[in-house]
Design a protein around this motif. Structure first.
Motif, short mmCIF file in Angstrom:
data_model
loop_
_atom_site.label_atom_id
_atom_site.label_comp_id
_atom_site.label_asym_id
_atom_site.label_seq_id
_atom_site.Cartn_x
_atom_site.Cartn_y
_atom_site.Cartn_z
N LYS A 83 0.81 -1.22 0.00
CA LYS A 83 0.00 0.00 0.00
C LYS A 83 0.84 1.27 0.00
O LYS A 83 0.36 2.34 -0.35
CB LYS A 83 -0.98 0.01 1.17
CG LYS A 83 -0.36 0.16 2.51
CD LYS A 83 -1.46 0.22 3.58
CE LYS A 83 -0.84 0.01 4.94
NZ LYS A 83 -1.65 -0.71 5.86
N PHE A 94 1.07 3.96 -11.49
CA PHE A 94 0.20 2.80 -11.68
C PHE A 94 -0.72 3.04 -12.89
O PHE A 94 -0.92 2.13 -13.71
CB PHE A 94 -0.61 2.45 -10.43
CG PHE A 94 -1.57 1.33 -10.74
CD1 PHE A 94 -1.11 0.04 -10.92
CD2 PHE A 94 -2.92 1.59 -10.94
CE1 PHE A 94 -1.97 -0.99 -11.28
CE2 PHE A 94 -3.79 0.57 -11.31
CZ PHE A 94 -3.31 -0.72 -11.47
N GLU A 127 -10.10 -6.58 -17.83
CA GLU A 127 -11.20 -6.30 -16.89
C GLU A 127 -12.17 -5.30 -17.53
O GLU A 127 -13.39 -5.42 -17.39
CB GLU A 127 -10.64 -5.76 -15.57
CG GLU A 127 -11.71 -5.69 -14.49
CD GLU A 127 -11.16 -5.23 -13.15
OE1 GLU A 127 -10.31 -4.34 -13.14
OE2 GLU A 127 -11.60 -5.78 -12.11
N GLU A 146 -16.49 1.68 -4.12
CA GLU A 146 -15.32 1.11 -4.81
C GLU A 146 -14.12 1.09 -3.88
O GLU A 146 -13.64 2.15 -3.44
CB GLU A 146 -14.99 1.91 -6.08
CG GLU A 146 -13.87 1.22 -6.84
CD GLU A 146 -13.39 1.96 -8.08
OE1 GLU A 146 -13.75 3.14 -8.26
OE2 GLU A 146 -12.62 1.35 -8.84
N GLY A 170 -8.41 4.34 -6.52
CA GLY A 170 -7.41 5.06 -7.33
C GLY A 170 -8.09 6.17 -8.13
O GLY A 170 -8.86 6.96 -7.58
N LYS A 207 -11.80 2.68 -14.77
CA LYS A 207 -12.76 1.71 -15.35
C LYS A 207 -14.17 1.88 -14.77
O LYS A 207 -15.15 1.48 -15.38
CB LYS A 207 -12.31 0.27 -15.04
CG LYS A 207 -11.15 -0.20 -15.84
CD LYS A 207 -10.57 -1.45 -15.21
CE LYS A 207 -9.98 -1.11 -13.85
NZ LYS A 207 -9.19 -2.18 -13.25
N PHE A 221 -13.19 4.61 -2.15
CA PHE A 221 -12.49 4.37 -0.86
C PHE A 221 -11.03 4.07 -1.18
O PHE A 221 -10.75 3.13 -1.94
CB PHE A 221 -13.16 3.16 -0.19
CG PHE A 221 -12.57 2.73 1.12
CD1 PHE A 221 -13.28 2.91 2.30
CD2 PHE A 221 -11.32 2.12 1.20
CE1 PHE A 221 -12.76 2.50 3.52
CE2 PHE A 221 -10.78 1.72 2.41
CZ PHE A 221 -11.51 1.91 3.58
N SER A 271 -5.03 6.58 -0.54
CA SER A 271 -4.29 7.70 -1.13
C SER A 271 -5.20 8.93 -1.26
O SER A 271 -5.97 9.06 -2.21
CB SER A 271 -3.75 7.27 -2.50
OG SER A 271 -3.03 8.30 -3.09
N GLY A 279 -9.30 5.66 3.77
CA GLY A 279 -9.13 4.64 4.79
C GLY A 279 -8.32 3.47 4.27
O GLY A 279 -7.92 3.44 3.10
N ASP A 280 -8.09 2.53 5.16
CA ASP A 280 -7.34 1.33 4.83
C ASP A 280 -8.34 0.18 4.83
O ASP A 280 -8.99 -0.08 5.86
CB ASP A 280 -6.26 1.12 5.92
CG ASP A 280 -5.37 -0.08 5.64
OD1 ASP A 280 -5.83 -1.02 4.96
OD2 ASP A 280 -4.23 -0.09 6.11
N PHE A 281 -8.47 -0.48 3.69
CA PHE A 281 -9.51 -1.53 3.64
C PHE A 281 -9.16 -2.74 4.51
O PHE A 281 -10.00 -3.59 4.74
CB PHE A 281 -9.90 -1.91 2.20
CG PHE A 281 -8.75 -2.24 1.26
CD1 PHE A 281 -7.85 -3.24 1.55
CD2 PHE A 281 -8.63 -1.56 0.06
CE1 PHE A 281 -6.82 -3.54 0.68
CE2 PHE A 281 -7.60 -1.86 -0.83
CZ PHE A 281 -6.69 -2.85 -0.52
N GLN A 282 -7.95 -2.77 5.04
CA GLN A 282 -7.63 -3.86 5.97
C GLN A 282 -8.13 -3.52 7.39
O GLN A 282 -8.11 -4.37 8.25
CB GLN A 282 -6.13 -4.12 5.98
CG GLN A 282 -5.66 -4.68 4.63
CD GLN A 282 -4.21 -5.06 4.66
OE1 GLN A 282 -3.37 -4.39 4.05
NE2 GLN A 282 -3.89 -6.13 5.37
N GLY A 338 -9.51 -4.62 -10.35
CA GLY A 338 -8.08 -4.54 -10.63
C GLY A 338 -7.26 -5.72 -10.13
O GLY A 338 -6.07 -5.76 -10.33
N1 SAH Z 1 -8.96 0.08 -8.71
C1 SAH Z 1 -8.01 0.71 -9.62
C2 SAH Z 1 -6.67 1.04 -8.93
C3 SAH Z 1 -5.87 -0.16 -8.51
S1 SAH Z 1 -4.31 0.32 -7.84
C4 SAH Z 1 -7.83 -0.18 -10.80
O1 SAH Z 1 -8.37 -1.28 -10.83
O2 SAH Z 1 -7.14 0.22 -11.76
C5 SAH Z 1 -4.57 -0.12 -6.15
C6 SAH Z 1 -5.29 0.98 -5.38
O3 SAH Z 1 -5.58 0.47 -4.08
C7 SAH Z 1 -4.46 2.24 -5.20
O4 SAH Z 1 -5.21 3.37 -5.50
C8 SAH Z 1 -4.06 2.20 -3.72
O5 SAH Z 1 -3.91 3.48 -3.14
C9 SAH Z 1 -5.21 1.43 -3.11
N2 SAH Z 1 -4.84 0.69 -1.90
C10 SAH Z 1 -3.79 -0.15 -1.74
N3 SAH Z 1 -3.80 -0.67 -0.50
C11 SAH Z 1 -4.87 -0.13 0.14
C12 SAH Z 1 -5.41 -0.28 1.43
N4 SAH Z 1 -4.83 -1.09 2.33
N5 SAH Z 1 -6.53 0.40 1.75
C13 SAH Z 1 -7.12 1.24 0.84
N6 SAH Z 1 -6.65 1.42 -0.41
C14 SAH Z 1 -5.53 0.74 -0.76
#
Ligand code: SAH
Ligand code: AVI
Length: 325
Positions: free
Chosen positions: A41, A52, A67, A89, A93, A97, A115, A118, A143-146, A164
């Protein structure tokens, strides 16, 4: 009267102080164990998020195109089958898409909840989407999805998109926890749309992470720039090189940074001096590749019932639709 552009609401569950503490903890733990490892992350500051996006356009990086092909073919079916009024979502990012879903859901959709960890990327994407979709409420969540999926906005018929194959950047235990957290917060009418990259020819997999233009190498090295800036570290980027290889026993691609010379790196903000031997590798990402049975088993273990499995024509990538079992 035409609907007006709605102001973006940004809910922050991870402010700068928490982000800094979390990075310090990950750096302290990840750089003082053997083998050294950092969670992926931390790639995604503003520069990393842009890198990215560039990756998604590279000829070798097929997942985004595949995708997108599935989303183009299935967005109408999703709109009529799920009829979401809220689209959430995860790891959104720039939500590139996702525009396909927002267009297809336009009739019923009231709210979009991107969500992401970054914040700058999330703010930019949210403002752009609010402008493109007058009348749509954009409720962005930093937030952090974990840790924070329990805090996702509730109410209505929600489609939670996790695209993704970002789920593959988690370890199997982390995936199990995230899917269980999501399932625990889902109502019977909610649905999950999960993107997963599929196991395939090793040559194509490795090429996707070793592009000829070197963008993935820049993306990988970006984590060292983040550590230098945020933790006052003194990583010399020219002393590390990008590696990405298939690990057959785990069925994942592993990205690593290889120390080209033996060296010591100082991270004063965490009180660490880290020694690297020549050739020593720091793991920066794993990107799991899936088989249908793995995805369905992981969904089922979390209490989710697979309702659809869609692939692109080449069967490179899959989207699964699932609901609470
Ligand atoms: N969904 C987009 C971007 C994928 S890149 C696509 O499919 O193209 C991965 C994204 O997940 C990045 O924007 C990054 O900031 C986010 N990300 C990575 N780890 C994360 C976490 N623990 N919690 C929230 N967002 C996270
Ligand atoms: C965001 N994630 C799914 C990407 C992947 O393919 O694992 C990140 C990435 N790493 C290198 N290239 C792209």
């Amino acid at each position: 009267m035409a609907p007006s552009v709605q102001p973006v609401l940004v809910e922050v569950h991870l402010d700068e102080g928490e982000l800094a503490r979390s990075l310090q903890e990950d750096a302290r733990r990840g750089l003082s164990t053997t083998p050294k490892a950092l969670p992926p992350k931390w790639f995604y500051d503003e520069r990393g998020s842009r890198l990215f996006e560039r990756i998604t356009h590279l000829p070798e990086y097929y997942p985004t195109r595949r995708e997108r092909e599935i989303l183009e073919a299935r967005a109408g079916e999703l709109a009529s089958g799920v009829r979401p009024d809220t689209l959430i979502e995860l790891g959104s990012g720039f939500s590139s898409k996702t525009r396909l879903l927002l267009d297809a859901f336009a009739g019923d959709l009231r709210r979009f909840v991107p969500f992401d960890v970054s914040e700058p990327t999330l703010r930019q994407a949210s403002e752009a989407i609010a402008r493109e979709h007058p009348g749509l409420r954009v409720h962005a969540v930093v937030g952090d999805f974990q840790h924070h999926v329990g805090l996702l906005p509730r109410g209505g018929r929600r489609l939670i998109a996790f695209l993704g194959s970002t789920v593959g950047n988690l370890t199997p235990d982390e995936r199990a926890k995230l899917l269980a957290d999501l399932a625990g917060g889902m109502e019977p009418d909610d649905a999950l749309l999960l993107g997963t990259d599929l196991v395939k020819d090793v040559g194509r997999l490795e090429a996707a992470y070793n592009d000829r233009a070197g963008v993935t190498a820049e993306f990988n090295l970006n984590v060292l720039r983040v550590l230098n800036r945020e933790l006052d570290a003194d990583f010399g980027l020219e002393r590390f090189s990008h590696r990405a290889l298939w690990v057959p026993e785990r069925e994942w691609i592993e990205m690593r940074l290889r120390a080209e010379v033996s060296q010591e790196v100082r991270l004063p903000a965490v009180g660490l001096t880290v020694a690297f031997e020549e050739g020593e590798e720091l793991r920066t990402e794993m990107s799991a590749k899936f088989r249908r049975e793995d995805v369905e088993a992981e969904l089922a273990a979390a209490g989710l019932e697979p309702r659809a499995w869609w692939t692109d024509r080449a069967s490179d990538f899959a989207l699964s639709l699932a609901g609470r079992a």
